[in-house]
Scaffold this active site. Structure first.
Site, PDB file in Angstrom:
ATOM      1  N   LYS A  40      14.377   9.076   8.163  1.00 23.26           N
ATOM      2  CA  LYS A  40      13.640  10.045   8.985  1.00 23.26           C
ATOM      3  C   LYS A  40      12.230   9.512   9.264  1.00 23.26           C
ATOM      4  O   LYS A  40      11.757   8.587   8.585  1.00 23.26           O
ATOM      5  CB  LYS A  40      13.582  11.387   8.258  1.00 23.26           C
ATOM      6  CG  LYS A  40      12.890  11.340   6.890  1.00 23.26           C
ATOM      7  CD  LYS A  40      13.150  12.616   6.089  1.00 23.26           C
ATOM      8  CE  LYS A  40      12.464  12.551   4.732  1.00 23.26           C
ATOM      9  NZ  LYS A  40      12.829  13.709   3.889  1.00 23.26           N
ATOM     10  N   TYR A 258     -21.369   6.009   8.366  1.00 12.07           N
ATOM     11  CA  TYR A 258     -21.697   7.414   8.633  1.00 12.07           C
ATOM     12  C   TYR A 258     -22.115   8.110   7.346  1.00 12.07           C
ATOM     13  O   TYR A 258     -21.532   7.886   6.280  1.00 12.07           O
ATOM     14  CB  TYR A 258     -20.476   8.142   9.176  1.00 12.07           C
ATOM     15  CG  TYR A 258     -20.116   7.780  10.601  1.00 12.07           C
ATOM     16  CD1 TYR A 258     -21.029   7.930  11.644  1.00 12.07           C
ATOM     17  CD2 TYR A 258     -18.841   7.323  10.900  1.00 12.07           C
ATOM     18  CE1 TYR A 258     -20.670   7.611  12.948  1.00 12.07           C
ATOM     19  CE2 TYR A 258     -18.472   7.012  12.203  1.00 12.07           C
ATOM     20  CZ  TYR A 258     -19.400   7.161  13.221  1.00 12.07           C
ATOM     21  OH  TYR A 258     -19.047   6.852  14.504  1.00 12.07           O
TER      22      TYR A 258
END
Ligand SMILES: *Cc1c(COP(=O)(O)O)cnc(C)c1O
Length: 369
Positions: A40, A258
């Site tokens: 899957k 950041y």
């Protein structure tokens, strides 16, 4: 495996030989059982087509997907294997399951009734799988729903699998494992005789009681550790490399990235690599984890940004880290499970989110290419 040549951008290498070897190893652990493969979510992000083809060539005869569309895509690749759809019919047209010979894993009486009506209409004995909910509280027939089935509920159907799924298989001592096992055995006895399957990756390691007729690993095939807290018995499958884009020689104290979360001292050297959270490298792993350059471990420092990671390479000689120098981001030593730990998640989530911006390369199994 040489890393130096031809690395123009981040590259994910999937070792299909390791996938096949993992599949065979799991078969040796569960000698009486068929080993199906769960593919899957694009084979956990590693590429449905190459992974499923390699496993089919190695002898895998049953595959599991989650969604109808995944089953249709897999059928277009492989004509022969049995393909189970874990969602069941899920409100989708039964005709689509018939067209591509998909076996829905039915999870409630209404689905079973619809599938049976379909079989009657097309006058065919349709292959059918049943999922029992034995304690996961997700999809699957409850004990009450099994008890409610009429004696003819399966007439005209070929029941090819009765399955359930464990909630705590990665914790071998968890009492729910035994309780689910007992519920599974009891409920299964109330259905027509059919092959049974309970174990996914971690369940296989709970021992022969849990193997029944079919096991259905996903994660372990792809190198995720099915025995957390113990050494990983599986072979690593993925390797992620990227070239250094730039190296900063820090002249004055400052910070990286950041939020200015990582202070730098004069004399430090910081390397920048083109992998970020948009590529599936979790931002939660900011300033955590170690990657490798030329065999040496270096720490990731500062915030993970969308497209870039920053490394403290101060301990390596300058001539060993230059633009273009390959960095091993995921390897046998720092793999999906280690990155997952750094981000407080699981290897499954890391794997399935590995980005689509990478160059992807699949190494064919030797002798099967
Ligand atoms: C995803 C899934 C599997 C495979 O689980 P792994 O832990 O990846 O081996 C097996 N069965 C069901 C019902 C699943 O949803």
């Amino acid at each position: 495996m040489s890393t130096a040549e031809g690395l123009e951008r981040a590259r994910l290498t999937v070792d299909l030989g390791a996938v096949v070897a993992n599949w065979r190893d799991l078969g040796r652990l569960a000698p009486g059982a068929e080993v199906a493969a769960v593919v899957k979510a694009d084979a956990y992000g590693l590429g449905l087509a190459p992974v499923a083809r390699a496993l089919a060539r190695a002898g895998c005869r049953s595959f599991f997907v989650a969604r109808l569309e995944e089953g249709e895509a897999l059928r277009a690749l492989l004509a022969e294997p049995r393909i189970f759809v874990l969602d069941g019919l899920a409100g989708r047209p039964p005709a689509r399951f018939l067209e591509t010979r998909l076996v829905p894993v039915l999870g409630e009486p209404a689905e079973l009734a619809l599938w049976r009506a379909t079989a009657r209409r097309v006058e065919r004995r349709l292959e059918t799988a049943i999922l029992l909910d034995t304690g996961l509280t997700r999809l699957g027939f409850s004990a009450e729903e099994v008890a409610s089935l009429a004696p003819d509920a399966f007439d005209g159907l070929a029941l090819v699998l009765v399955a359930s799924h464990l909630a705590c298989a990665d914790e071998p001592d968890h009492p729910l494992n035994r309780r689910q096992w007992e519920a599974f055995v009891a409920l299964r006895a109330r259905l027509p005789a059919a092959p049974a399957g309970l174990a996914a990756s971690s369940g296989i390691f709970l021992g022969p009681d849990f193997h029944f007729d079919q096991v259905r690993p996903g994660a372990a095939l792809y190198g995720v550790n099915p025995t957390p807290g113990r050494p990983n018995p599986m072979r690593p499958v993925v390797r992620l490399e990227a070239p250094v884009l730039k190296v900063h020689a820090v002249r004055e104290p400052g910070s990286v990235g950041y939020g200015a979360t990582w202070p730098t001292a004069a004399g430090a050297r910081i390397a920048v690599v083109p992998v970020g959270y948009a590529d599936g490298w979790p931002r939660a792993a900011s300033s955590r984890g170690r990657v490798r350059i030329d065999g040496c471990e270096v720490p990731i420092v500062g915030r993970v940004s969308m497209d870039l990671l920053t490394l403290d390479v101060s301990d390596l000689p300058a001539e060993r880290v230059r633009p273009g120098t390959p960095v091993e981001l995921l390897s046998a030593t720092f793999g999906v499970d280690e990155l997952a730990r750094a981000a407080s998640t699981i290897g499954y989530e890391i794997l399935t989110r590995l980005g689509r911006r990478f160059e992807r390369r699949w190494l064919e199994p030797e002798g099967l290419a």
